[in-house]
Design a protein around this motif. Sequence first.
Motif, mmCIF file in Angstrom:
data_model
loop_
_atom_site.group_PDB
_atom_site.id
_atom_site.type_symbol
_atom_site.label_atom_id
_atom_site.label_comp_id
_atom_site.label_asym_id
_atom_site.label_seq_id
_atom_site.Cartn_x
_atom_site.Cartn_y
_atom_site.Cartn_z
ATOM 1 N N LEU A 36 -0.626 -2.109 7.931
ATOM 2 C CA LEU A 36 0.868 -1.938 8.628
ATOM 3 C C LEU A 36 0.711 -0.633 9.602
ATOM 4 O O LEU A 36 1.963 -0.415 10.026
ATOM 5 C CB LEU A 36 1.597 -1.593 7.180
ATOM 6 N N GLY A 37 -0.473 -0.104 9.891
ATOM 7 C CA GLY A 37 -0.304 0.945 10.978
ATOM 8 C C GLY A 37 -0.325 2.390 10.323
ATOM 9 O O GLY A 37 -0.912 3.301 10.531
ATOM 10 N N GLN A 38 0.469 2.521 9.440
ATOM 11 C CA GLN A 38 0.520 3.796 8.443
ATOM 12 C C GLN A 38 -0.642 3.680 7.180
ATOM 13 O O GLN A 38 -0.559 2.643 6.606
ATOM 14 C CB GLN A 38 1.548 4.179 8.042
ATOM 15 N N PRO A 39 -1.756 4.335 7.244
ATOM 16 C CA PRO A 39 -2.853 4.239 6.213
ATOM 17 C C PRO A 39 -2.255 4.143 4.839
ATOM 18 O O PRO A 39 -1.276 5.085 4.486
ATOM 19 C CB PRO A 39 -3.638 5.574 6.462
ATOM 20 N N ARG A 40 -2.449 3.141 3.918
ATOM 21 C CA ARG A 40 -2.091 3.354 2.505
ATOM 22 C C ARG A 40 -2.829 4.204 1.651
ATOM 23 O O ARG A 40 -4.137 4.658 2.103
ATOM 24 C CB ARG A 40 -2.232 1.857 1.931
ATOM 25 N N THR A 41 -2.436 4.680 0.588
ATOM 26 C CA THR A 41 -3.196 5.741 0.032
ATOM 27 C C THR A 41 -3.369 5.624 -1.315
ATOM 28 O O THR A 41 -4.102 6.202 -2.176
ATOM 29 C CB THR A 41 -2.396 7.182 -0.049
ATOM 30 N N ASN A 42 -2.842 4.573 -1.956
ATOM 31 C CA ASN A 42 -3.356 3.896 -3.302
ATOM 32 C C ASN A 42 -3.124 2.322 -3.396
ATOM 33 O O ASN A 42 -2.601 1.581 -2.668
ATOM 34 C CB ASN A 42 -2.576 4.827 -4.377
ATOM 35 N N PRO A 43 -3.653 1.797 -4.671
ATOM 36 C CA PRO A 43 -3.484 0.375 -4.695
ATOM 37 C C PRO A 43 -2.004 -0.017 -5.028
ATOM 38 O O PRO A 43 -1.602 -1.334 -4.707
ATOM 39 C CB PRO A 43 -4.272 0.124 -6.018
ATOM 40 N N SER A 45 0.673 0.824 -3.348
ATOM 41 C CA SER A 45 1.349 0.381 -2.113
ATOM 42 C C SER A 45 0.725 -1.007 -1.678
ATOM 43 O O SER A 45 1.835 -1.553 -0.815
ATOM 44 C CB SER A 45 0.949 1.525 -0.947
ATOM 45 N N PHE A 46 -0.331 -1.560 -2.076
ATOM 46 C CA PHE A 46 -0.666 -2.882 -1.774
ATOM 47 C C PHE A 46 0.253 -3.843 -2.450
ATOM 48 O O PHE A 46 0.514 -4.791 -1.898
ATOM 49 C CB PHE A 46 -2.104 -2.979 -1.879
ATOM 50 N N THR A 47 0.159 -3.336 -4.000
ATOM 51 C CA THR A 47 0.897 -4.505 -4.573
ATOM 52 C C THR A 47 2.412 -4.398 -4.349
ATOM 53 O O THR A 47 2.912 -5.605 -4.242
ATOM 54 C CB THR A 47 0.741 -4.033 -6.191
ATOM 55 N N ASP A 48 2.946 -3.568 -3.976
ATOM 56 C CA ASP A 48 4.355 -3.796 -3.375
ATOM 57 C C ASP A 48 4.408 -4.386 -2.032
ATOM 58 O O ASP A 48 5.426 -5.318 -2.080
ATOM 59 C CB ASP A 48 4.969 -2.067 -3.108
ATOM 60 N N TYR A 49 3.544 -4.290 -1.277
ATOM 61 C CA TYR A 49 3.487 -5.117 -0.218
ATOM 62 C C TYR A 49 3.377 -6.591 -0.481
ATOM 63 O O TYR A 49 3.821 -7.159 0.011
ATOM 64 C CB TYR A 49 2.648 -4.513 0.898
ATOM 65 N N PHE A 50 2.263 -6.690 -1.222
ATOM 66 C CA PHE A 50 2.071 -8.175 -1.658
ATOM 67 C C PHE A 50 3.236 -8.848 -2.474
ATOM 68 O O PHE A 50 3.384 -9.937 -2.114
ATOM 69 C CB PHE A 50 0.798 -8.223 -2.580
ATOM 70 N N ASP A 51 4.022 -7.997 -3.373
ATOM 71 C CA ASP A 51 5.116 -8.579 -3.700
ATOM 72 C C ASP A 51 6.389 -8.809 -2.866
ATOM 73 O O ASP A 51 6.834 -9.828 -2.817
ATOM 74 C CB ASP A 51 5.699 -7.439 -4.900
ATOM 75 N N GLU A 78 -8.839 -1.373 6.582
ATOM 76 C CA GLU A 78 -8.698 -0.446 5.282
ATOM 77 C C GLU A 78 -9.935 -0.704 4.256
ATOM 78 O O GLU A 78 -10.047 0.099 3.073
ATOM 79 C CB GLU A 78 -7.513 -0.768 4.357
ATOM 80 N N ALA A 79 -10.790 -1.548 4.622
ATOM 81 C CA ALA A 79 -11.963 -1.829 3.650
ATOM 82 C C ALA A 79 -12.852 -0.645 3.587
ATOM 83 O O ALA A 79 -13.637 -0.494 2.873
ATOM 84 C CB ALA A 79 -12.765 -3.157 4.101
ATOM 85 N N ASN A 80 -12.804 0.307 4.791
ATOM 86 C CA ASN A 80 -13.544 1.439 4.987
ATOM 87 C C ASN A 80 -13.026 2.639 3.979
ATOM 88 O O ASN A 80 -13.632 3.423 3.911
ATOM 89 C CB ASN A 80 -13.645 1.793 6.294
ATOM 90 N N ASP A 81 -11.857 2.542 3.340
ATOM 91 C CA ASP A 81 -11.238 3.639 2.595
ATOM 92 C C ASP A 81 -11.589 3.217 1.194
ATOM 93 O O ASP A 81 -11.070 2.261 0.532
ATOM 94 C CB ASP A 81 -9.688 3.440 3.001
ATOM 95 N N PRO A 82 -12.305 3.962 0.259
ATOM 96 C CA PRO A 82 -12.402 3.677 -1.089
ATOM 97 C C PRO A 82 -11.103 3.817 -1.706
ATOM 98 O O PRO A 82 -11.093 3.109 -2.616
ATOM 99 C CB PRO A 82 -13.376 5.152 -1.414
ATOM 100 N N ARG A 83 -10.123 4.404 -1.314
ATOM 101 C CA ARG A 83 -8.980 4.306 -2.084
ATOM 102 C C ARG A 83 -8.210 2.890 -1.901
ATOM 103 O O ARG A 83 -7.708 2.390 -3.009
ATOM 104 C CB ARG A 83 -7.933 5.273 -1.581
ATOM 105 N N CYS A 84 -8.467 2.404 -0.776
ATOM 106 C CA CYS A 84 -7.966 0.956 -0.669
ATOM 107 C C CYS A 84 -8.662 0.224 -1.501
ATOM 108 O O CYS A 84 -8.123 -1.005 -1.900
ATOM 109 C CB CYS A 84 -7.728 0.789 0.888
#
Length: 282
Positions: A36-43, A45-51, A78-84
């Motif tokens: 989304l352009g802005q880095p995500r910092t935790n899973p 934020s992905f689940t909210d996006y997927f929902d 974001e595969a390079n970010d261990p948090r993601c």
Amino acid sequence: MRIFDPHIHMTSRTTDDYAAMAAAGVLALVEPAFWLGQPRTNPGSFTDYFDALLGWEPFRASQFGIRHHCTIALNPKEANDPRCREVLPLLPRYLAKDRVVAVGEIGYDSMTPDEDEVFAAQLEMAVDADLPALVHTPHRDKLVGTRRSIDVVKESGIEPGRVVLDHLNELTVAEVAASGCWMGFSIYPDTKMSPDRMVAILREHGLERMLVNSAADWGKSDPLLTLRTGEAMLAAGFTSDDVDRVLWRNPVEFYGQSKRLDLDGISDGATYAGNSILRGGS
């Protein structure tokens, strides 16, 4: 002209875009999960996006008579970010959802070892979920990245006809065609691919396994460039049936492999391998 945009990021677009797309003949689309352009910092934020891809965005599209589907994945950047990467164990439950028609976008951004690992893991998920896969080829070192993507697809065991390699250009199309994978092209105002260049590729390589999309993300883009490509095809001497194949029947064929397309009332009896993919067998 009826249009199925097989790769467009409607989360980045306005309701005016939806209205213009509907007026242009866009009847269905697939929105891939992406950065989304802005880095995500935790899973979370992905689940909210997927929902949102499974709930809010299909509702927005429905207000304009457009059928919305999506693909789900951890994107290459974001595969390079261990948090993601912590979101990976959560993906299988999303891949089981009705509106999810592929695993994607997966593939390469910078071709790092972390991207290698996540790419292979998500291709395995596609096989396990019996879904097609949408592969993002890198914007830098595209030929090298495309060849590497083809190799990873071969190693995964997934059928090449269930994979589309996207964001292709004149340098990469021939090798993807030879691989048996589908060929995806993103039409942009200034970068990637233009309608006239796309017409030249279709002249040289034919219409089989070709997908044309607008991508239309948060950068400079245009959700009507699928229409403009169809118009350019007609101006260049392609038939209306040729345009319908590229802009409608091809994406129906590719994503129909998921057995989850919802096109009741608008697909005019489209089939895949002789079988209807419409819900309820209508």
